[in-house]
Design a protein around this motif. Structure first.
Motif, PDB file in Angstrom:
ATOM      1  N   PRO A  92       3.917  -1.750   5.604  1.00  0.00           N
ATOM      2  CA  PRO A  92       3.306  -2.337   6.798  1.00  0.00           C
ATOM      3  C   PRO A  92       3.377  -1.454   8.035  1.00  0.00           C
ATOM      4  CG  PRO A  92       4.447  -4.046   5.595  1.00  0.00           C
ATOM      5  CD  PRO A  92       4.767  -2.743   4.903  1.00  0.00           C
ATOM      6  N   LYS A  93       4.517  -0.858   8.303  1.00  0.00           N
ATOM      7  CA  LYS A  93       4.662  -0.038   9.513  1.00  0.00           C
ATOM      8  C   LYS A  93       3.711   1.154   9.483  1.00  0.00           C
ATOM      9  CE  LYS A  93       8.203   2.174  12.416  1.00  0.00           C
ATOM     10  NZ  LYS A  93       7.560   3.485  12.571  1.00  0.00           N
ATOM     11  N   GLU A  94       3.619   1.837   8.337  1.00  0.00           N
ATOM     12  CA  GLU A  94       2.733   2.997   8.246  1.00  0.00           C
ATOM     13  C   GLU A  94       1.274   2.577   8.337  1.00  0.00           C
ATOM     14  OE1 GLU A  94       1.734   6.875   5.416  1.00  0.00           O
ATOM     15  OE2 GLU A  94       3.234   5.400   4.754  1.00  0.00           O
ATOM     16  N   LEU A  95       0.928   1.456   7.700  1.00  0.00           N
ATOM     17  CA  LEU A  95      -0.448   0.964   7.778  1.00  0.00           C
ATOM     18  C   LEU A  95      -0.836   0.687   9.218  1.00  0.00           C
ATOM     19  CD1 LEU A  95      -3.036  -0.072   6.430  1.00  0.00           C
ATOM     20  CD2 LEU A  95      -1.898  -2.297   6.170  1.00  0.00           C
ATOM     21  N   VAL A  96       0.021   0.000   9.936  1.00  0.00           N
ATOM     22  CA  VAL A  96      -0.257  -0.312  11.338  1.00  0.00           C
ATOM     23  C   VAL A  96      -0.386   0.969  12.154  1.00  0.00           C
ATOM     24  CG1 VAL A  96       0.763  -1.301  13.433  1.00  0.00           C
ATOM     25  CG2 VAL A  96       0.755  -2.612  11.292  1.00  0.00           C
ATOM     26  N   GLU A  97       0.509   1.912  11.956  1.00  0.00           N
ATOM     27  CA  GLU A  97       0.455   3.161  12.706  1.00  0.00           C
ATOM     28  C   GLU A  97      -0.860   3.898  12.472  1.00  0.00           C
ATOM     29  OE1 GLU A  97       3.933   5.182  11.403  1.00  0.00           O
ATOM     30  OE2 GLU A  97       5.270   4.187  12.846  1.00  0.00           O
ATOM     31  N   ARG A  98      -1.317   3.913  11.224  1.00  0.00           N
ATOM     32  CA  ARG A  98      -2.552   4.631  10.916  1.00  0.00           C
ATOM     33  C   ARG A  98      -3.767   3.926  11.504  1.00  0.00           C
ATOM     34  NH1 ARG A  98      -2.863   7.972   5.476  1.00  0.00           N
ATOM     35  NH2 ARG A  98      -4.330   8.966   6.901  1.00  0.00           N
ATOM     36  N   LEU A  99      -3.770   2.606  11.492  1.00  0.00           N
ATOM     37  CA  LEU A  99      -4.873   1.876  12.107  1.00  0.00           C
ATOM     38  C   LEU A  99      -4.924   2.114  13.611  1.00  0.00           C
ATOM     39  CD1 LEU A  99      -4.500  -1.439  10.106  1.00  0.00           C
ATOM     40  CD2 LEU A  99      -6.598  -0.066  10.204  1.00  0.00           C
ATOM     41  N   LEU A 100      -3.779   2.069  14.260  1.00  0.00           N
ATOM     42  CA  LEU A 100      -3.742   2.308  15.700  1.00  0.00           C
ATOM     43  C   LEU A 100      -4.102   3.752  16.031  1.00  0.00           C
ATOM     44  CD1 LEU A 100      -0.514   0.300  16.601  1.00  0.00           C
ATOM     45  CD2 LEU A 100      -2.888  -0.384  17.023  1.00  0.00           C
ATOM     46  N   GLU A 101      -3.692   4.668  15.177  1.00  0.00           N
ATOM     47  CA  GLU A 101      -3.993   6.087  15.405  1.00  0.00           C
ATOM     48  C   GLU A 101      -5.489   6.353  15.431  1.00  0.00           C
ATOM     49  OE1 GLU A 101      -2.822  10.454  13.464  1.00  0.00           O
ATOM     50  OE2 GLU A 101      -2.452   8.610  12.349  1.00  0.00           O
ATOM     51  N   VAL A 102      -6.260   5.663  14.574  1.00  0.00           N
ATOM     52  CA  VAL A 102      -7.708   5.895  14.541  1.00  0.00           C
ATOM     53  C   VAL A 102      -8.456   5.022  15.538  1.00  0.00           C
ATOM     54  CG1 VAL A 102      -7.643   6.665  12.152  1.00  0.00           C
ATOM     55  CG2 VAL A 102      -8.128   4.253  12.644  1.00  0.00           C
ATOM     56  N   GLY A 103      -7.746   4.132  16.236  1.00  0.00           N
ATOM     57  CA  GLY A 103      -8.372   3.344  17.285  1.00  0.00           C
ATOM     58  C   GLY A 103      -8.913   1.997  16.868  1.00  0.00           C
ATOM     59  N   ALA A 104      -8.597   1.535  15.658  1.00  0.00           N
ATOM     60  CA  ALA A 104      -9.065   0.223  15.220  1.00  0.00           C
ATOM     61  C   ALA A 104      -8.345  -0.879  15.987  1.00  0.00           C
ATOM     62  CB  ALA A 104      -8.825   0.048  13.722  1.00  0.00           C
ATOM     63  N   VAL A 105      -9.061  -1.980  16.237  1.00  0.00           N
ATOM     64  CA  VAL A 105      -8.453  -3.122  16.926  1.00  0.00           C
ATOM     65  C   VAL A 105      -8.033  -4.207  15.947  1.00  0.00           C
ATOM     66  CG1 VAL A 105      -9.775  -2.721  19.033  1.00  0.00           C
ATOM     67  CG2 VAL A 105     -10.662  -4.314  17.296  1.00  0.00           C
ATOM     68  N   GLY A 106      -8.405  -4.060  14.683  1.00  0.00           N
ATOM     69  CA  GLY A 106      -8.077  -5.058  13.689  1.00  0.00           C
ATOM     70  C   GLY A 106      -8.333  -4.523  12.304  1.00  0.00           C
ATOM     71  N   CYS A 107      -8.083  -5.373  11.307  1.00  0.00           N
ATOM     72  CA  CYS A 107      -8.284  -4.931   9.926  1.00  0.00           C
ATOM     73  C   CYS A 107      -8.520  -6.115   9.008  1.00  0.00           C
ATOM     74  CB  CYS A 107      -7.094  -4.122   9.431  1.00  0.00           C
ATOM     75  SG  CYS A 107      -5.530  -5.034   9.396  1.00  0.00           S
ATOM     76  N   ASN A 108      -9.243  -5.860   7.930  1.00  0.00           N
ATOM     77  CA  ASN A 108      -9.337  -6.764   6.789  1.00  0.00           C
ATOM     78  C   ASN A 108      -8.284  -6.347   5.779  1.00  0.00           C
ATOM     79  OD1 ASN A 108     -11.613  -8.012   7.819  1.00  0.00           O
ATOM     80  ND2 ASN A 108     -12.832  -7.697   5.965  1.00  0.00           N
ATOM     81  N   LEU A 109      -7.586  -7.309   5.215  1.00  0.00           N
ATOM     82  CA  LEU A 109      -6.610  -7.055   4.156  1.00  0.00           C
ATOM     83  C   LEU A 109      -6.846  -8.068   3.053  1.00  0.00           C
ATOM     84  CD1 LEU A 109      -3.488  -6.428   6.408  1.00  0.00           C
ATOM     85  CD2 LEU A 109      -4.703  -4.713   5.058  1.00  0.00           C
ATOM     86  N   GLU A 110      -7.157  -7.598   1.844  1.00  0.00           N
ATOM     87  CA  GLU A 110      -7.526  -8.499   0.760  1.00  0.00           C
ATOM     88  C   GLU A 110      -6.336  -8.844  -0.127  1.00  0.00           C
ATOM     89  OE1 GLU A 110      -9.650  -5.299  -2.207  1.00  0.00           O
ATOM     90  OE2 GLU A 110     -10.530  -5.645  -0.226  1.00  0.00           O
ATOM     91  N   ASP A 111      -6.451  -9.971  -0.815  1.00  0.00           N
ATOM     92  CA  ASP A 111      -5.312 -10.464  -1.599  1.00  0.00           C
ATOM     93  C   ASP A 111      -5.521 -10.360  -3.113  1.00  0.00           C
ATOM     94  OD1 ASP A 111      -7.137 -12.510  -1.981  1.00  0.00           O
ATOM     95  OD2 ASP A 111      -5.759 -14.134  -1.455  1.00  0.00           O
ATOM     96  N   SER A 112      -6.246  -9.327  -3.534  1.00  0.00           N
ATOM     97  CA  SER A 112      -6.364  -9.079  -4.970  1.00  0.00           C
ATOM     98  C   SER A 112      -6.364  -7.588  -5.222  1.00  0.00           C
ATOM     99  CB  SER A 112      -7.626  -9.725  -5.553  1.00  0.00           C
ATOM    100  OG  SER A 112      -8.793  -9.063  -5.100  1.00  0.00           O
ATOM    101  N   THR A 113      -6.110  -7.241  -6.465  1.00  0.00           N
ATOM    102  CA  THR A 113      -6.145  -5.854  -6.920  1.00  0.00           C
ATOM    103  C   THR A 113      -7.019  -5.803  -8.165  1.00  0.00           C
ATOM    104  OG1 THR A 113      -4.266  -6.062  -8.432  1.00  0.00           O
ATOM    105  CG2 THR A 113      -3.755  -5.579  -6.118  1.00  0.00           C
ATOM    106  N   ALA A 114      -7.113  -4.636  -8.776  1.00  0.00           N
ATOM    107  CA  ALA A 114      -7.875  -4.528 -10.020  1.00  0.00           C
ATOM    108  C   ALA A 114      -7.316  -5.445 -11.098  1.00  0.00           C
ATOM    109  CB  ALA A 114      -7.874  -3.080 -10.498  1.00  0.00           C
TER     110      ALA A 114
END
Length: 243
Positions: A92-114
């Motif tokens: 979570p911490k790295e995901l948030v850092e990367r989103l903020l680094e590119v300037g995104a204000v939000g994100c979609n996160l899905e609850d399934s995998t292959a």
């Protein structure tokens, strides 16, 4: 007001026939077109970005996706939310850092995998970690994949929505939910509800809003529509009589 504050405010106080419509840019050029048309915010589609980069849906490397989001954000002056699929295995911490680094204000996160749907309790715990790491700096849109995974019971989507909202999601996204069940979902879900629209097919955004949608996104639909237009032009050029 910060970008995320502007974006969050767009989800509240809306009348039923005026949902927030968020076009999905797949590159900087399409983002500029949507922003110039007057849309107040944008939301990237992972499948559309994947196609623009030459990848199959779900196969885009994290670095390539974040770089594409960064180019889109730089191209416009409206808030941009990013579809980052299942988070690419990032903590979570790295995901948030990367989103903020590119300037995104939000994100979609899905609850399934292959492999299928994730355990809702485990996914809610992960979302809570993202919320803790982000604080109020990101708008979290929790995608619910029950309908696309063959679970047609609206109750299953409502249960997952409750868990994700309790974990800190700002909005939930029961992707591919049939229009007929939207009033039931709206009645059972606290907070904003994202609904998928298909360009040129099915109910209009206004009609979906009256059925219960707070906001409308299009997945890769707009990118595929543009691709069809390019294909038709290419076919006309290829078959133009030579002089």
């Amino acid at each position: 007001m910060t970008g995320v504050e502007r974006f969050r405010a767009l989800h509240h106080g809306r009348v039923p026939d005026d949902p927030l419509v968020l076009p999905g840019p797949w590159d900087a050029a399409s983002a500029r077109v949507f922003a110039a048309a007057g849309f107040p915010a944008l939301a990237t589609p992972s499948a559309g970005v994947a196609a623009s980069l030459g990848y199959e849906d779900g196969a885009t490397p994290a670095d390539a996706m974040f770089a594409a989001v960064a180019r889109i954000v730089r191209a416009v002056d409206v808030p941009v939310s990013a579809d980052v699929e299942g988070g690419y295995g990032l903590a979570p911490k790295e995901l948030v850092e990367r989103l903020l680094e590119v300037g995104a204000v939000g994100c979609n996160l899905e609850d399934s995998t292959a492999a299928g749907l994730r355990d809702p309790a485990e996914h809610a715990e992960w979302l809570a970690g993202v919320r803790e790491a982000a604080g109020d700096r990101l708008f979290l849109n929790a995608r619910i994949d029950t309908f696309v995974r063959g679970v047609d019971d609206p109750g299953a989507a409502i249960e997952r929505a409750a868990a994700y909202v309790a974990a800190g999601a700002d909005c939930v996204y029961p992707i591919a939910a049939p229009a007929a069940v939207l009033p039931l979902l709206r009645a059972g879900i606290q907070g904003p509800v994202n609904v998928l629209a298909r360009p040129g097919q099915g109910p209009s955004p206004a009609a979906l809003g009256e059925l219960g949608a707070t906001r409308i996104t299009f997945g890769p639909g707009l990118q595929r529509q543009a691709e069809r237009a390019v294909r038709e032009t290419a076919e006309r050029l290829a078959h133009r009589p030579r002089r």
